[in-house]
Design a protein around this motif. Structure first.
Motif, mmCIF file in Angstrom:
data_model
loop_
_atom_site.group_PDB
_atom_site.id
_atom_site.type_symbol
_atom_site.label_atom_id
_atom_site.label_comp_id
_atom_site.label_asym_id
_atom_site.label_seq_id
_atom_site.Cartn_x
_atom_site.Cartn_y
_atom_site.Cartn_z
ATOM 1 N N ARG A 91 -14.630 -30.422 1.154
ATOM 2 C CA ARG A 91 -14.620 -31.870 1.453
ATOM 3 C C ARG A 91 -15.296 -32.703 0.472
ATOM 4 O O ARG A 91 -14.926 -33.813 -0.115
ATOM 5 C CB ARG A 91 -15.253 -32.144 2.922
ATOM 6 C CG ARG A 91 -14.250 -31.863 4.007
ATOM 7 C CD ARG A 91 -15.214 -32.239 5.409
ATOM 8 N NE ARG A 91 -14.100 -31.694 6.268
ATOM 9 C CZ ARG A 91 -14.549 -31.726 7.791
ATOM 10 N NH1 ARG A 91 -15.570 -32.403 8.052
ATOM 11 N NH2 ARG A 91 -13.881 -31.442 8.936
ATOM 12 N N SER A 92 -16.509 -32.204 -0.121
ATOM 13 C CA SER A 92 -17.299 -32.826 -1.216
ATOM 14 C C SER A 92 -16.500 -32.442 -2.542
ATOM 15 O O SER A 92 -16.922 -33.279 -3.399
ATOM 16 C CB SER A 92 -18.471 -32.219 -1.339
ATOM 17 O OG SER A 92 -18.838 -31.058 -1.758
ATOM 18 N N GLY A 93 -15.557 -31.652 -2.559
ATOM 19 C CA GLY A 93 -15.063 -31.341 -3.787
ATOM 20 C C GLY A 93 -15.778 -30.293 -4.835
ATOM 21 O O GLY A 93 -15.374 -30.070 -5.864
ATOM 22 N N SER A 94 -16.750 -29.391 -4.142
ATOM 23 C CA SER A 94 -17.537 -28.564 -4.699
ATOM 24 C C SER A 94 -17.192 -27.380 -4.060
ATOM 25 O O SER A 94 -16.828 -27.227 -3.263
ATOM 26 C CB SER A 94 -19.085 -28.767 -4.704
ATOM 27 O OG SER A 94 -19.516 -28.902 -3.379
ATOM 28 N N LEU A 95 -17.574 -26.143 -4.977
ATOM 29 C CA LEU A 95 -17.406 -24.976 -4.611
ATOM 30 C C LEU A 95 -18.400 -23.898 -5.225
ATOM 31 O O LEU A 95 -18.751 -23.995 -6.196
ATOM 32 C CB LEU A 95 -15.951 -24.240 -5.244
ATOM 33 C CG LEU A 95 -15.422 -23.031 -4.549
ATOM 34 C CD1 LEU A 95 -14.978 -23.238 -3.351
ATOM 35 C CD2 LEU A 95 -14.358 -22.474 -5.710
ATOM 36 N N PRO A 96 -19.051 -23.207 -4.235
ATOM 37 C CA PRO A 96 -20.180 -22.378 -4.665
ATOM 38 C C PRO A 96 -19.689 -21.318 -5.671
ATOM 39 O O PRO A 96 -18.585 -20.783 -5.452
ATOM 40 C CB PRO A 96 -20.599 -21.744 -3.236
ATOM 41 C CG PRO A 96 -19.555 -22.066 -2.214
ATOM 42 C CD PRO A 96 -18.765 -22.821 -2.869
ATOM 43 N N LEU A 97 -20.357 -20.897 -6.527
ATOM 44 C CA LEU A 97 -20.078 -19.829 -7.348
ATOM 45 C C LEU A 97 -19.627 -18.454 -6.630
ATOM 46 O O LEU A 97 -19.293 -17.664 -7.355
ATOM 47 C CB LEU A 97 -21.427 -19.596 -8.463
ATOM 48 C CG LEU A 97 -21.301 -18.648 -9.659
ATOM 49 C CD1 LEU A 97 -19.954 -19.102 -10.519
ATOM 50 C CD2 LEU A 97 -22.235 -18.598 -10.571
ATOM 51 N N SER A 98 -20.715 -18.420 -5.609
ATOM 52 C CA SER A 98 -20.383 -17.161 -5.080
ATOM 53 C C SER A 98 -18.978 -16.709 -4.403
ATOM 54 O O SER A 98 -18.406 -15.661 -4.463
ATOM 55 C CB SER A 98 -21.306 -16.763 -3.549
ATOM 56 O OG SER A 98 -21.196 -18.090 -3.014
ATOM 57 N N ALA A 99 -18.242 -17.965 -4.209
ATOM 58 C CA ALA A 99 -16.977 -17.976 -3.601
ATOM 59 C C ALA A 99 -15.939 -17.648 -4.747
ATOM 60 O O ALA A 99 -15.370 -17.109 -4.597
ATOM 61 C CB ALA A 99 -16.644 -19.291 -2.974
ATOM 62 N N VAL A 100 -16.385 -18.296 -5.913
ATOM 63 C CA VAL A 100 -15.571 -18.012 -7.147
ATOM 64 C C VAL A 100 -15.433 -16.532 -7.474
ATOM 65 O O VAL A 100 -14.722 -15.833 -7.865
ATOM 66 C CB VAL A 100 -15.914 -18.800 -8.425
ATOM 67 C CG1 VAL A 100 -15.044 -18.409 -9.758
ATOM 68 C CG2 VAL A 100 -15.592 -20.356 -7.923
ATOM 69 N N ASP A 101 -16.920 -15.913 -7.446
ATOM 70 C CA ASP A 101 -17.092 -14.487 -7.784
ATOM 71 C C ASP A 101 -16.501 -13.567 -6.792
ATOM 72 O O ASP A 101 -15.971 -12.638 -7.241
ATOM 73 C CB ASP A 101 -18.672 -14.314 -7.579
ATOM 74 C CG ASP A 101 -19.420 -14.813 -8.924
ATOM 75 O OD1 ASP A 101 -18.614 -15.482 -9.824
ATOM 76 O OD2 ASP A 101 -20.566 -15.129 -8.728
ATOM 77 N N ASP A 102 -16.327 -13.956 -5.599
ATOM 78 C CA ASP A 102 -15.661 -12.989 -4.461
ATOM 79 C C ASP A 102 -14.281 -13.239 -4.874
ATOM 80 O O ASP A 102 -13.528 -12.099 -4.671
ATOM 81 C CB ASP A 102 -15.717 -13.936 -3.198
ATOM 82 C CG ASP A 102 -15.212 -13.017 -2.053
ATOM 83 O OD1 ASP A 102 -15.332 -11.758 -2.024
ATOM 84 O OD2 ASP A 102 -14.277 -13.665 -1.394
ATOM 85 N N LYS A 103 -13.587 -14.172 -5.385
ATOM 86 C CA LYS A 103 -12.046 -14.249 -5.447
ATOM 87 C C LYS A 103 -11.909 -13.446 -6.799
ATOM 88 O O LYS A 103 -10.809 -12.642 -6.653
ATOM 89 C CB LYS A 103 -11.579 -15.619 -5.725
ATOM 90 C CG LYS A 103 -11.842 -16.758 -4.462
ATOM 91 C CD LYS A 103 -11.415 -16.113 -3.290
ATOM 92 C CE LYS A 103 -11.831 -17.300 -2.225
ATOM 93 N NZ LYS A 103 -11.535 -16.744 -0.702
#
Length: 265
Positions: free
Chosen positions: A1-13
């Motif tokens: 909702r804030s438009g941000s994404l944690p780096l851990s989520a990017v790493d997981d994908k």
């Protein structure tokens, strides 16, 4: 909702994608051009394709126990006729389902290969007419008729009937050779009233893929029981369920702007 994404989520994908690429060995060889024409077929995958195609064959009719064909056909002749006998066009799905096979085994190729093992000779018509098909069938001990229909995204069939030439061809063959087998390749339901009445046995393979020829030979000679079931009903006539124009194809101001109402639920 804030438009941000944690780096851990990017790493997981990224990990999920890279793990798959590593698993299939894409990092173990030099990069390719990425062309879809690359041949990734293996003997195991071809064997699986043959098994699946044979297992997916549906027996529609077998009067008098014509099938399976004898394992010893020394001195006998098999006529192979029909527009789908030596054509790989309808063996595969169209549109999003299309996959380019490394090599297709047509029905004619598969029957010829198996016939040589049981001592039989395969003959084909000299021309494309129904009369030529009838002459070829009359000169044989058994006739195999291969017919096909085709559709894909953006190219629907106009109706469920066979091509008129194919429909009449079955009549020529059936009149000339009582021992006739129809093999139909189709993306869906087909009206088979006339064709079914002219042959002793009939099967439908739907879209069997690149090992179609070997698979149908396995079925014809009884290595595989054509015990699959129809995944849909084959009607007796077009629009047997009685769809109204409001339901299909829909109504509208012109032919390119139609609205369908699924009132049949």
């Amino acid at each position: 909702r804030s438009g941000s994404l944690p780096l851990s989520a990017v790493d997981d994908k990224a990990k999920r994608i890279l793990t798959s690429l590593i698993h299939v060995g894409l990092f173990d060889r030099a990069p390719s051009s990425g062309t879809p024409q690359l041949n990734v077929t293996t003997e195991a995958s071809r064997a699986a394709a043959r098994t699946i195609a044979a297992a997916g064959t549906v027996l529609l009719k077998n009067e008098g126990g014509l099938l399976p064909l004898p394992r010893n056909m020394t001195g006998q002749t098999i006529a192979v006729v029909g527009s789908g006998a030596d054509d790989d066009y309808a063996l595969n799905g169209g549109g999003s389902g299309y996959v380019q096979g490394s090599r297709y085994v047509t029905y004619l190729e598969g029957v010829r290969a198996y016939a040589s093992q049981v001592g039989a000779k395969v003959i084909v018509p000299e021309g494309n007419s129904g009369k030529e098909a009838g002459r070829c069938a009359a000169a044989a001990d058994v006739a195999l008729v291969f017919l096909s229909t085709w559709s894909d995204e953006g190219e629907d069939r106009l109706n469920l009937r066979l091509d008129l030439r194919d429909d009449s061809l079955v009549g020529y063959v059936g009149d000339a050779q009582p021992k006739s087998v129809l093999v139909l390749t189709a993306p869906g339901a087909v009206l088979l009233g006339n064709a079914m009445s002219n042959v002793q046995s009939a099967m439908v393979t739907f879209t069997p893929g690149q090992e179609a020829g070997h698979a149908i030979a396995d079925v014809l000679w009884g290595d595989v029981n054509p015990a699959a079931r129809l995944p849909l009903t084959f009607p007796n006539v077009d629009n047997e369920v009685g769809f109204t124009p409001l339901q299909y194809p829909g109504v509208g101001p012109n032919a390119t702007l139609l609205t369908s109402n699924f009132t049949e639920r």
